[in-house]
Scaffold this motif. Structure first.
Motif, PDB file in Angstrom:
ATOM      1  N   ILE A 169      50.479  26.739 -12.333  1.00 38.94           N
ATOM      2  CA  ILE A 169      50.460  26.436 -13.770  1.00 38.94           C
ATOM      3  C   ILE A 169      51.243  25.152 -14.032  1.00 38.94           C
ATOM      4  N   GLY A 229      47.031  36.505 -13.963  1.00 39.38           N
ATOM      5  CA  GLY A 229      47.211  35.088 -13.686  1.00 39.38           C
ATOM      6  C   GLY A 229      45.916  34.337 -13.468  1.00 39.38           C
ATOM      7  N   ALA A 232      44.719  32.762 -16.679  1.00 42.44           N
ATOM      8  CA  ALA A 232      45.546  31.621 -17.087  1.00 42.44           C
ATOM      9  C   ALA A 232      45.136  30.353 -16.341  1.00 42.44           C
TER      10      ALA A 232
ATOM     11  N   VAL B 176      57.475  26.530 -21.973  1.00 46.44           N
ATOM     12  CA  VAL B 176      56.974  27.489 -20.981  1.00 46.44           C
ATOM     13  C   VAL B 176      57.660  27.251 -19.635  1.00 46.44           C
ATOM     14  N   THR B 180      59.973  30.132 -17.968  1.00 45.23           N
ATOM     15  CA  THR B 180      59.403  30.872 -16.835  1.00 45.23           C
ATOM     16  C   THR B 180      60.451  31.347 -15.827  1.00 45.23           C
ATOM     17  N   TYR B 192      51.180  34.536 -19.124  1.00 48.07           N
ATOM     18  CA  TYR B 192      50.226  33.437 -18.955  1.00 48.07           C
ATOM     19  C   TYR B 192      48.811  33.871 -19.344  1.00 48.07           C
ATOM     20  N   ILE B 239      51.999  32.623 -24.775  1.00 52.50           N
ATOM     21  CA  ILE B 239      52.750  32.529 -23.514  1.00 52.50           C
ATOM     22  C   ILE B 239      54.242  32.469 -23.814  1.00 52.50           C
TER      23      ILE B 239
END
Lengths: 259, 250
Positions: A169, A229, A232, B176, B180, B192, B239
């Motif tokens: 990400i 995930g 995402a 984010v 995280t 996410y 998120i």
């Protein structure tokens, strides 16, 4: 599968889905804006078409495509299939590159489901209308689909290898940040939007089935933990490809020989 | 009311039907190719398959026609009416209600919340497990719905004020990245993914029409530059909010 009860059930679910929107719109229209909607029979007819269309669409997907796609996703992840007839110890981890059919399927399913995604069709129509045809609906949808394909493929690779999700990400975010700096300004909001639009009615169930199949079959993975995930990553890469598409178009249209 | 003129309605459908068939073709090809070449399985239930495909094509066409005659004009008109009324508090209230209401009822979110709750209640057994699941799923759905409500509020304010979108998005991304490592590991994947599932097939066209409509009816705004971006914000704030929820509860 008996289609008629499936249809009424689907219509019921879709109705429940739009109920809050309808309530919000009616309350604001009646109490705040206090204006009647111009040509309201047409709008109601349109709403009816959207509802009925979505219900029929979902029933068709569930009758035709989802069972096959889900079964395939499960099958592709099975160690017997990945090892392709060679001897293997059933609890041994196979090297990541043995999953090549899975990656290919992941890419293909990401691209093809995104092309059929109704929400993306809607946004592409709006973008092409607003830009006076400068942004072609079909080109935009292909760019988004390519990004979604790459995303699902990378997501499957992540489940196979077990690398942490945040790495993917964060690298994706960094690419987006750099691209935002260089991409034509007009495309940026649309590119950001295209990520959220991709992961919808058609894509999510099939991609989720693939994630679940992989996480359940690759030794050392837990479907509850590693199944998350994938969506995402799928939502992130269309942002990259849409900006790249605009950059490519701008670069090709730019007059040569300057600078 | 005038009698409905059926001929244009039919013509209205001919194009979408053809385009829907074309849009479905890639999935059919992918599944067909993998089924015959990779698995070497003949297709079973060909009749049901064909009937299902027919329904998919008809459904998608109806949806697209409905967009053009119903959802798009409605979003556009509401945007115009809000712009004419000129009351920012009401616009903000509308944006929040739309975001919160549609997200809380979103089936995809309910499914993800259920799975996440099962993950969270893993250590518990019996009744404690059931109770924890239910409260966790509800809190998660509230959090995400709140996040989308806030996103639409920020989004319409951005259109009215003309703030550039990319600063907001970059800010969100940075947040984010900072949050995280602080959040418990098992919430990260859930957080996410919750961004991706909030934007449903009916909300998306409506918010797109609303954003573009607002940007076109406010002087000095460009519909392409200012009208889009609501969906992007609505997929980013969940998120951040879910990561924060994880940090606060962890």
């Amino acid at each position: 599968m008996n289609l008629f009860p499936a249809l009424t059930a689907s219509l019921d679910a879709t109705l429940r889905d739009v109920l809050p929107i309808t309530v919000v719109i009616i309350v604001f229209q009646v109490f705040v804006l206090r204006r009647s909607i111009a040509d309201w029979p047409r709008v109601v007819l349109g709403f009816g078409c959207v509802l009925a269309g979505l219900a029929v669409f979902l029933v068709g997907l569930e009758a035709a495509l989802f069972p096959l796609g889900e079964a395939m996703a499960q099958q592709l992840a099975k160690p017997e299939f990945v090892a392709a007839g060679e001897d293997f110890a059933s609890d041994a981890r196979l090297p990541w590159h043995r999953y090549r059919w899975t990656y290919l399927f992941a890419f293909a399913i990401g691209v093809s489901t995104t092309i059929a995604e109704p929400a993306l069709i809607a946004v592409a129509l709006k973008a092409s209308e607003v830009s006076g045809g400068a942004i072609r609906a079909w080109g935009l949808r292909l760019a988004v689909a390519l990004g979604a394909g790459i995303g699902v493929m990378l997501g499957s690779f992540r489940i196979v290898t077990g690398y942490p999700l945040p790495y993917f990400i964060i690298v994706g975010y960094l690419i987006v940040i750099v691209q935002t700096y260089f991409a034509p300004k007009q495309i940026i909001p649309l590119a950001y939007d295209s990520g959220g639009v991709t992961t919808s009615t058609v894509t999510v169930p099939l991609v989720a089935a693939l994630g679940l199949g992989l996480a359940g079959n690759v030794p050392g993975r837990d479907p509850l933990v590693d199944g998350f995930g994938l969506i995402a990553i799928t939502a992130l890469f269309p942002v990259v490809t849409v900006m790249a598409y605009a950059q490519l178009a701008a670069w090709r249209n730019a007059p040569r020989g300057r600078e | 009311m005038n009698p409905v003129d059926w001929k244009p309605l039919f013509l209205l459908f001919a194009g979408p039907l053809w385009r829907s068939a074309r849009d479905l073709l890639p999935i059919v090809v992918v599944i067909g190719v993998f089924q015959t070449l990779v698995f070497q399985h003949p297709l079973e239930n060909a009749g049901q398959l064909l009937a299902g495909l027919g329904l998919v094509i008809v459904g998608l066409s109806l949806f697209v026609v409905g967009l053009e005659i119903g959802l798009f004009p409605l979003g556009q008109q509401m945007a115009n009416d809000f712009a004419r009324k000129g009351s920012i508090p009401w616009l903000v209230a509308f944006a929040f209600a739309l975001g919160f209401g549609t997200t809380f009822a979103e089936p995809a979110l309910i499914a993800v919340a259920g799975k996440a709750a099962a993950l969270a209640a893993l250590g518990q057994a019996g009744e404690a497990n059931e109770a924890m699941r239910q409260s966790y799923a509800l809190i998660l759905r509230m959090t995400v719905a709140l996040a989308v409500g806030v996103a639409l509020v920020v989004g319409v304010l951005r259109i009215v004020m003309g703030w550039p979108l990319h600063y907001l998005i970059m800010g969100g991304y940075s947040l984010v990245m900072v949050l995280t490592p602080l959040a418990p590991n098992e919430i990260v994947g859930v957080a996410y993914d919750s961004g991706g599932v909030t934007t449903s097939t009916i909300t998306v066209p409506l918010t797109a029409a609303l954003g573009v409509g607002l940007a076109s009816s406010i002087k000095g705004r460009n519909p392409l530059l200012d009208g889009f971006g609501l969906i992007a914000l609505a997929s980013l704030t969940p998120i951040v909010f879910v990561l924060l929820l994880g940090i606060l509860r962890g």
